[in-house]
Design an enzyme around this catalytic site. Structure first.
Site: not given
Lengths: 636, 379
Positions: A31, A37, A111, A165, A466, A469, A471-472, A540
């Protein structure tokens, strides 16, 4: 506690005998915030005389202090549990309540109704046999009512009590009741609810809760309590085919080997032929037992089975009746309810738990999401918290299952985030997209080991990650040159280059980044299968996807190289001028600025570029490869 | 999902082209397409042929003609068999939880507090792992102020069942003379809460079974069956994992531990009925007998040993009393009673006017205090 039965005082033995055979009904109440409720549940507890006198005294005191009903008892205070929600005056989570009458024990999942808590409602409904949907008679069928009903039907509840109700506030009007019922039935026709029982009530005053109301002589149906006590519970799927997911292998000594589990459907007798899925191995049931032998066991019982043959069977397998075994597949169409703040991204890998099986899964296609208020289907690229989507999913290995519509335990699953370990989604299998029987891995006679051996090396993937920039590519290039000089066979996958070709259709949103890495991971694996040393140089940014790429490779053949440079440093280097553009807002979703980078937690190699020159880093990496024996091949 | 959509999907899955089906059964492609879309039904005489070609079982192709049927004798027996009772369903659920924990935990332990809830939990564990024994030890956190009758009963049960019990006492607290008379809330904290944390840390248990029930008090009603604690044993009610169907996610983050509650859905009445039905031994203190008592802090307290601080002007008097809950004797109020058998206890419980935990001093603070205690690590 003044109980209804006189037997308690006069003949307790007879009373106990009678109560031994009570059945159990689990239901949920749904409800909106003001539908009453908590008041209804409080009233059910109160009217079934489940409130002790000291609790009642506390309730009366609390009602005066913080109740909303003046001098009257505020039943809602009985059930509003946690301090946080008391302060807010609303319920924030799923709570379970218990009451009992002469005929039944009841477990109520209480709930909340407001939008952000779809998650809680689905959770509460997943174990319920029936739903009570509350409507405020003054307000009629609302958006929330539609949402609750849709969720109830989605989770497979077939029986609904429509509790209209606050009838006391509309002068107990028959017309109002009929109008609301008409509106609701018209709407509910498009849902899979089989039976709707409308009852006009006032939870506050007590009309038609346990006693028929004198205020509504036009109503001839049962009271709410009478209906709950007598409604027929689906007979636990006893006559369906036998299914028991194996939880645990019981092997106390060399003479006994049993398989323990909860029977999810059907019935099993000693002597029955069974099939263990997914392996489809067959045997016959020797004994059915709990702590002693049973003549048979049926859906809902936790048992241990021993077999006539020593066959391979362990946790995650499903014991099935041999004539109607569960299906097996690794691709499904499903409905997924997303339950976490971090959105669902197609392509990202999650853990999937179905019965006692845990496998790796990813969403291959998000077909559409569903607007829970209007039931409209809408295009979507990801699912946010409390969103529901129709998704195709793919698993890393086949599992035994039944459609959710046929068996909740065999078709309902959860998804678990691999890093935070949180339960992020609930899902329901509609059907398999292909049968596992049809999938064959094409056997190859020339293995990757022999291909690599021919080249005097072992296949592997060097994964450089990484910030932009850091350096990968520089380091990866130097490593490749050295390997080439040593006579090794290599190839290079570079982020920028791949985006010009294979991945040119992808952008930089989180969803696209996941797909970008998935494709590169697969390509890297294919190249490693060719026996090559594969150097992958990609930002990544997400741990999950790097993990996914790692999982594609055999253990020991994936090297994560973290090329580490602080953001301040790479920003000052800014070789391509990208950081400046990102800072000016000209590039959206730029890693480190407007999109997160999750550094590796346990990389095989951690290169600190503020201390190590690219040449020294390359040397270190080659030395490591050599030390691990990757630069010598085994000839298979 | 309607049956029609299902059928369509099944045909697609079979991988057999409609053209090939048509050729094999000698009908037109148009006819086959109508079967697949559900516009027409597959003629009865062709169903078995289509089953052969596509592998789709006949009861899926024409559910109106072929039903999955059990042998008649079994079906008749089943119809006659009664539904599972509420106690059978509760028992099955608890056993399932116990087994899930054992299957997924690294080093589980069962907290055994000697009371009736622990007695039921232990009985369920014996059933869950029969014919073997529960594959985990029991842990009793002894504050040194438990009723001596509890310790005798505990030792006798362990010997009878052949189980391993770890007793943990906060020796430092004992040395500092921490006691329930002088140290109030700090006593429970030091001798119970801190002792429990220390015991779990010392042994490296990653999952601890507890006998808490959701009907005990309001904050328990929202606690999950698998309830996570941080490295500091704190409970965060806002960070609980959703629990759906019978699926429990037992994956822990670094440093986290789990409290698992197999009897969450039992009520006090269920517990007593099950004890009665299954003939489970319980501590004799639950039954009424003549016992020496004094009045202390508004409660009737049994003088269990010489350490009891008898209020000035009082002498212990013999009264026929029993206990509705068991804990540390100076903190556990007795009730006057004649109930000397299980049915009498249940009868008294059903007719009585005060709830179970009223006898325990710990709950007498503000109504939200249990939640606070739990956040701090009280079980």
């Amino acid at each position: 506690m003044a109980h209804i039965s006189d037997l308690i005082a006069t003949d307790i033995a007879a009373y106990l005998k009678q109560h031994e055979t009570k059945s159990l009904l689990r239901f949920i109440t749904c409800g909106s915030v003001d539908d009453g409720k908590s008041t209804l549940i409080g009233r059910l507890l109160y009217d079934s005389k489940m409130i002790f006198e000291d609790q009642l005294a506390a309730l009366e005191a609390d009602s005066k202090k913080m109740g909303t009903q003046g001098q009257n008892i505020d039943f809602a205070l009985l059930v509003d549990g946690l301090a946080a929600e008391r302060e807010q005056g609303i319920t924030i989570d799923v709570a379970y309540r218990f009451f009992s009458t002469e005929k039944r024990k009841f477990i109520v999942a209480d709930t909340p109704g407001h939008e952000q808590y779809t998650r809680n409602m689905i959770t509460g409904a997943s174990t319920a046999d029936l739903a009570v949907i509350l409507i405020d008679a003054r307000r009629g069928v609302l958006t929330q009512t539609r949402r609750h009903s849709y969720l109830v039907s989605l989770i497979g509840i077939k029986q609904v009590v429509l509790a209209i109700n606050k009838m006391d506030l509309v002068n107990y009007s028959h017309e109002v009741f009929d109008r609301i019922l008409g509106d609701y039935t018209a709407f509910a026709a498009q849902l899979a609810i089989e039976r709707i029982i409308p009852i006009p009530i006032s939870a506050l005053v007590g009309d038609n809760i346990t006693e028929p109301s004198g205020n509504m002589p036009w109503y001839h149906g049962p009271t709410l309590m009478a209906h709950l006590e007598t409604v027929e519970i689906a007979r636990m799927a006893r006559e369906a085919p036998f299914r028991m997911p194996v939880q645990w292998v019981n092997r106390p000594n060399l003479d006994f080997r049993g398989f323990s589990g909860l029977v999810s459907s059907g019935t099993v007798y000693p002597g029955d032929p069974i099939k263990v899925m997914p392996s489809a191995r067959m045997s016959r049931v020797a004994r059915v037992m709990i702590d002693g032998d049973l003549p048979y066991a049926t859906a809902g019982q936790s048992i241990t089975i021993s077999l006539e043959d020593e066959i391979d069977c362990s946790r995650g397998d499903v014991m099935c009746g041999a004539e109607n075994p569960a299906e097996v597949s690794d691709q499904f169409e499903t409905t997924i309810v997303w339950m976490n703040d971090t959105p669902m991204l197609p392509g990202r890998s999650y853990l999937l738990k179905l019965g006692t099986q845990t496998v790796t899964a990813s969403v291959t296609t998000l077909k559409h999401k569903v607007n829970v208020n209007t039931l409209e289907q809408m295009a979507a690229r990801q699912l946010e918290l409390n969103e529901i989507g129709l998704c195709n999913i793919s698993l890393d290995r086949p599992v035994a299952f039944d459609a959710y519509a046929e068996n909740r335990d065999m078709g309902g699953f959860i998804l678990i985030d691999r890093l935070s370990n949180e339960t992020v989604a609930a899902g329901m299998i509609h059907f398999a997209l292909r049968r596992a029987q049809n999938i064959h891995w094409q056997a190859v006679d020339v293995s990757r080991t022999s291909r690599a051996g021919q080249k005097g090396q072992r296949a592997c993937v060097l994964w450089f990650t990484g910030l932009s920039g850091a350096g990968k590519s520089t380091v990866a290039n130097l490593v490749e040159k050295r390997l080439f000089a040593l006579g090794k066979h290599t190839t290079m996958l570079d982020g920028d280059n791949v985006r010009h070709g294979l991945n040119r259709d992808l952008g930089f949103t989180d969803t696209d980044r996941v797909e970008n890495i998935r494709r590169v991971g697969e390509v890297a694996r294919l190249m490693a299968d060719a026996g090559l040393i594969v150097l992958v140089s990609f930002i990544s940014p997400f741990r999950s996807e790097r993990q996914m790429a790692r999982d594609l490779m055999p253990a020991g053949e994936f090297f994560e190289v973290f090329v580490d440079a602080p953001l301040a440093v790479v920003e000052s280097r800014d070789p391509k001028g990208l950081y400046k553009k990102a800072r000016r807002g000209e590039i959206k979703h730029f890693t480190g600025i407007s999109s997160p980078y999750e550094p590796p937690e346990n990389p095989e190699l951690h290169i600190d570029t503020t201390r190590l020159s690219p040449e020294a880093a390359a040397e270190l990496i080659v030395a490591q490869l050599s030390a691990r024996g990757l630069l010598q091949g085994d000839v298979a | 999902m309607s049956g029609v959509q299902n059928l369509k999907a099944l045909f697609r899955l079979s991988g057999i082209r409609q053209r090939d089906i048509a050729a094999a059964v000698g009908r037109s492609e148009g006819a086959v397409s109508q079967w697949v879309s559900g516009e027409r039904e597959i003629p009865a005489d062709l169903v078995q042929k289509v089953e052969q070609i596509t592998g789709i079982p006949r009861h899926r192709l024409r559910p109106d003609l072929w039903e999955y049927r059990m042998p008649n004798a079994i079906e008749a027996a089943l119809r006659a068999a009664p539904d599972l009772t509420h106690l059978q369903r509760l028992e099955a659920e608890s056993i399932h939880i116990l087994r899930e924990v054992v299957a997924e935990a690294d080093k589980p332990v069962m907290l055994y507090s000697v009371g009736k809830d622990s007695a039921v939990m232990l009985h369920l564990a014996m059933k869950a792992f029969a014919p073997g024994k529960p594959p985990f030890p029991l842990l009793h956190v002894n504050t040194t102020w438990k009723f001596s009758g509890m310790i005798d009963f505990r030792n006798q049960r362990m010997a009878a069942l052949g189980l391993e019990l770890i007793e943990w006492i906060n020796r430092d607290g004992v040395a500092r003379g921490i006691n329930p008379f002088d140290h109030g809330g700090a006593y429970t904290d030091i001798m119970k809460t801190e002792a429990l944390k220390a015991a779990l840390d010392h042994h490296g248990f990653d999952v601890a079974f507890g006998g808490a029930r959701r009907d005990e008090e309001k904050s328990r009603a929202k606690e999950r069956i698998f309830s996570f604690r941080s490295a500091h044993h704190r409970w965060d009610p806002k960070k609980q994992r959703p629990e759906l169907w019978h699926l429990y996610n037992a994956r822990k983050n670094k440093g986290e531990t789990i409290r698992a509650f197999p009897i969450s859905n039992w009520t006090e009445l269920d517990i007593w009925q099950y004890i009665y039905l299954e003939n489970i031994p319980i501590v004799p203190l639950y039954f009424a007998a003549e016992r020496p008592v004094v009045s202390y802090n508004g409660m009737t307290i049994m003088v269990d040993d010489a350490r009891m601080r008898i209020p000035p002007g009082q002498m212990p008097v013999m009264k026929k009393v029993r206990f509705r809950t068991l804990g540390c004797y100076p903190l556990t109020g007795a009730v006057e009673s004649q109930a000397a058998t299980l049915p009498e206890i249940i009868q008294e419980m059903l007719l009585t006017t005060t709830s179970e935990r009223q006898g325990r001093a710990i709950d007498h603070d503000a109504s939200a205090s249990m939640e606070k205690k739990k956040q701090e690590g009280y079980f």
